[in-house]
Write an enzyme that holds these catalytic residues in place. Structure first.
Site, PDB file in Angstrom:
ATOM      1  N   LYS A  11       0.817  -1.217   0.000  1.00 37.76           N
ATOM      2  CA  LYS A  11       0.000   0.000   0.000  1.00 37.76           C
ATOM      3  C   LYS A  11       0.856   1.276   0.000  1.00 37.76           C
ATOM      4  O   LYS A  11       2.061   1.230   0.258  1.00 37.76           O
ATOM      5  CB  LYS A  11      -0.934  -0.026   1.215  1.00 37.76           C
ATOM      6  CG  LYS A  11      -1.932  -1.191   1.174  1.00 37.76           C
ATOM      7  CD  LYS A  11      -2.977  -1.043   2.279  1.00 37.76           C
ATOM      8  CE  LYS A  11      -3.952  -2.206   2.254  1.00 37.76           C
ATOM      9  NZ  LYS A  11      -5.054  -2.016   3.240  1.00 37.76           N
ATOM     10  N   TYR A  51     -12.537  -1.520  -3.944  1.00 42.45           N
ATOM     11  CA  TYR A  51     -13.043  -1.720  -2.580  1.00 42.45           C
ATOM     12  C   TYR A  51     -14.571  -1.578  -2.503  1.00 42.45           C
ATOM     13  O   TYR A  51     -15.100  -1.341  -1.415  1.00 42.45           O
ATOM     14  CB  TYR A  51     -12.371  -0.735  -1.626  1.00 42.45           C
ATOM     15  CG  TYR A  51     -10.955  -1.153  -1.234  1.00 42.45           C
ATOM     16  CD1 TYR A  51     -10.739  -2.274  -0.430  1.00 42.45           C
ATOM     17  CD2 TYR A  51      -9.842  -0.444  -1.659  1.00 42.45           C
ATOM     18  CE1 TYR A  51      -9.471  -2.666  -0.056  1.00 42.45           C
ATOM     19  CE2 TYR A  51      -8.554  -0.828  -1.286  1.00 42.45           C
ATOM     20  CZ  TYR A  51      -8.379  -1.942  -0.483  1.00 42.45           C
ATOM     21  OH  TYR A  51      -7.114  -2.336  -0.107  1.00 42.45           O
ATOM     22  N   ASN A 114      -1.970   0.186   6.630  1.00 38.96           N
ATOM     23  CA  ASN A 114      -1.548  -1.107   7.201  1.00 38.96           C
ATOM     24  C   ASN A 114      -0.643  -1.909   6.266  1.00 38.96           C
ATOM     25  O   ASN A 114      -0.624  -3.129   6.309  1.00 38.96           O
ATOM     26  CB  ASN A 114      -2.757  -1.909   7.706  1.00 38.96           C
ATOM     27  CG  ASN A 114      -3.675  -2.373   6.613  1.00 38.96           C
ATOM     28  OD1 ASN A 114      -3.525  -1.970   5.459  1.00 38.96           O
ATOM     29  ND2 ASN A 114      -4.635  -3.219   6.948  1.00 38.96           N
ATOM     30  N   HIS A 117      -2.219  -5.435   1.519  1.00 40.94           N
ATOM     31  CA  HIS A 117      -3.526  -6.071   1.383  1.00 40.94           C
ATOM     32  C   HIS A 117      -3.298  -7.552   1.109  1.00 40.94           C
ATOM     33  O   HIS A 117      -2.327  -7.908   0.445  1.00 40.94           O
ATOM     34  CB  HIS A 117      -4.279  -5.446   0.198  1.00 40.94           C
ATOM     35  CG  HIS A 117      -5.511  -6.210  -0.187  1.00 40.94           C
ATOM     36  ND1 HIS A 117      -6.697  -6.088   0.494  1.00 40.94           N
ATOM     37  CD2 HIS A 117      -5.724  -7.139  -1.154  1.00 40.94           C
ATOM     38  CE1 HIS A 117      -7.599  -6.899  -0.057  1.00 40.94           C
ATOM     39  NE2 HIS A 117      -7.029  -7.542  -1.056  1.00 40.94           N
ATOM     40  N   GLU A 128      -9.651 -10.155  -7.577  1.00 40.05           N
ATOM     41  CA  GLU A 128      -8.721  -9.040  -7.356  1.00 40.05           C
ATOM     42  C   GLU A 128      -7.526  -9.116  -8.311  1.00 40.05           C
ATOM     43  O   GLU A 128      -7.079  -8.093  -8.839  1.00 40.05           O
ATOM     44  CB  GLU A 128      -8.269  -9.040  -5.893  1.00 40.05           C
ATOM     45  CG  GLU A 128      -9.409  -8.691  -4.949  1.00 40.05           C
ATOM     46  CD  GLU A 128      -9.095  -8.912  -3.471  1.00 40.05           C
ATOM     47  OE1 GLU A 128      -9.986  -8.655  -2.645  1.00 40.05           O
ATOM     48  OE2 GLU A 128      -7.969  -9.342  -3.142  1.00 40.05           O
TER      49      GLU A 128
HETATM   50  P1  CMP Z   1      -7.627  -4.351   3.463  1.00 42.89           P
HETATM   51  O1  CMP Z   1      -7.397  -5.767   3.851  1.00 42.89           O
HETATM   52  O2  CMP Z   1      -6.864  -3.818   2.328  1.00 42.89           O
HETATM   53  O3  CMP Z   1      -9.179  -4.154   3.141  1.00 42.89           O
HETATM   54  C1  CMP Z   1      -9.937  -3.082   3.574  1.00 42.89           C
HETATM   55  C2  CMP Z   1      -9.148  -2.077   4.337  1.00 42.89           C
HETATM   56  O4  CMP Z   1      -9.915  -1.121   5.046  1.00 42.89           O
HETATM   57  C3  CMP Z   1      -8.335  -2.767   5.395  1.00 42.89           C
HETATM   58  O5  CMP Z   1      -7.289  -3.464   4.762  1.00 42.89           O
HETATM   59  C4  CMP Z   1      -7.935  -1.593   6.299  1.00 42.89           C
HETATM   60  O6  CMP Z   1      -6.743  -0.953   5.877  1.00 42.89           O
HETATM   61  C5  CMP Z   1      -9.077  -0.590   6.076  1.00 42.89           C
HETATM   62  N1  CMP Z   1      -9.873  -0.365   7.283  1.00 42.89           N
HETATM   63  C6  CMP Z   1     -10.030   0.819   7.910  1.00 42.89           C
HETATM   64  N2  CMP Z   1     -10.839   0.687   8.979  1.00 42.89           N
HETATM   65  C7  CMP Z   1     -11.201  -0.621   9.042  1.00 42.89           C
HETATM   66  C8  CMP Z   1     -12.024  -1.385   9.938  1.00 42.89           C
HETATM   67  N3  CMP Z   1     -12.643  -0.840  10.986  1.00 42.89           N
HETATM   68  N4  CMP Z   1     -12.177  -2.711   9.689  1.00 42.89           N
HETATM   69  C9  CMP Z   1     -11.581  -3.291   8.617  1.00 42.89           C
HETATM   70  N5  CMP Z   1     -10.785  -2.604   7.742  1.00 42.89           N
HETATM   71  C10 CMP Z   1     -10.603  -1.297   7.958  1.00 42.89           C
END
Ligand code: CMP
Length: 139
Positions: A11, A51, A114, A117, A128
């Site tokens: 990311k 998303y 974070n 993904h 995806e």
């Molecule tokens: P990702 O696995 O890429 O898919 C959705 C993303 O939303 C997740 O990683 C997080 O970076 C982001 N996100 C932000 N807030 C939340 C939350 N409360 N629960 C889950 N994903 C979240």
């Protein structure tokens, strides 16, 4: 378990913080084979599309603007039990909960930023991966 595939993005936070090389190294050292890879940047429209499953969630707007804020690395990865093993390698969505030694524990700053993904199912890995790559991009 048969060899199968997952999909990942490094990311914008991890790219901006200089972690592409370290993250790819962890991925390869953990036994994943790179099937396809691309350094690119999502427009807000494309991030929203990727998303779309989270459209109703409160964090959707922030997620779309963050994921379109800078370049990312998208990749399809292959390994026995790929989806589950990759999620173990990256750790919990919130890096505060991620186990010691996982990619998110080492390189992520927050639940939004974070670092990586990882697909949550074989079906989503296929969808995806096909969002970024055609059959001609997969080796
Ligand atoms: P990702 O696995 O890429 O898919 C959705 C993303 O939303 C997740 O990683 C997080 O970076 C982001 N996100 C932000 N807030 C939340 C939350 N409360 N629960 C889950 N994903 C979240």
């Amino acid at each position: 378990m048969a060899t199968n595939r997952t999909f990942t993005m490094i990311k914008p936070d991890a790219v901006a913080n200089g972690h592409i090389g370290a993250i790819l190294n962890d991925i390869i050292a953990s036994g994943f084979r790179i099937v396809a890879m691309k350094y690119t940047k999502l427009s807000p429209e494309k991030a929203g599309e990727f998303y779309a499953v989270h459209k109703e969630r409160g964090f959707y707007g922030d997620l779309v603007s963050f994921m379109s804020s800078g370049p990312i690395v998208a990749a399809i990865l292959e390994k026995t039990n790929a989806v589950e093993d990759f999620r173990a390698l990256i750790g919990a969505t919130n890096p505060a909960d991620a186990a010691e030694g996982t990619i998110r524990q080492k390189y992520a700053k927050s639940i939004d930023a974070n670092a990586v993904h990882g697909s949550d199912s074989d079906e989503n890995a296929e969808i995806e991966g096909n969002f970024y790559f055609t059959a001609f991009d997969k080796f």
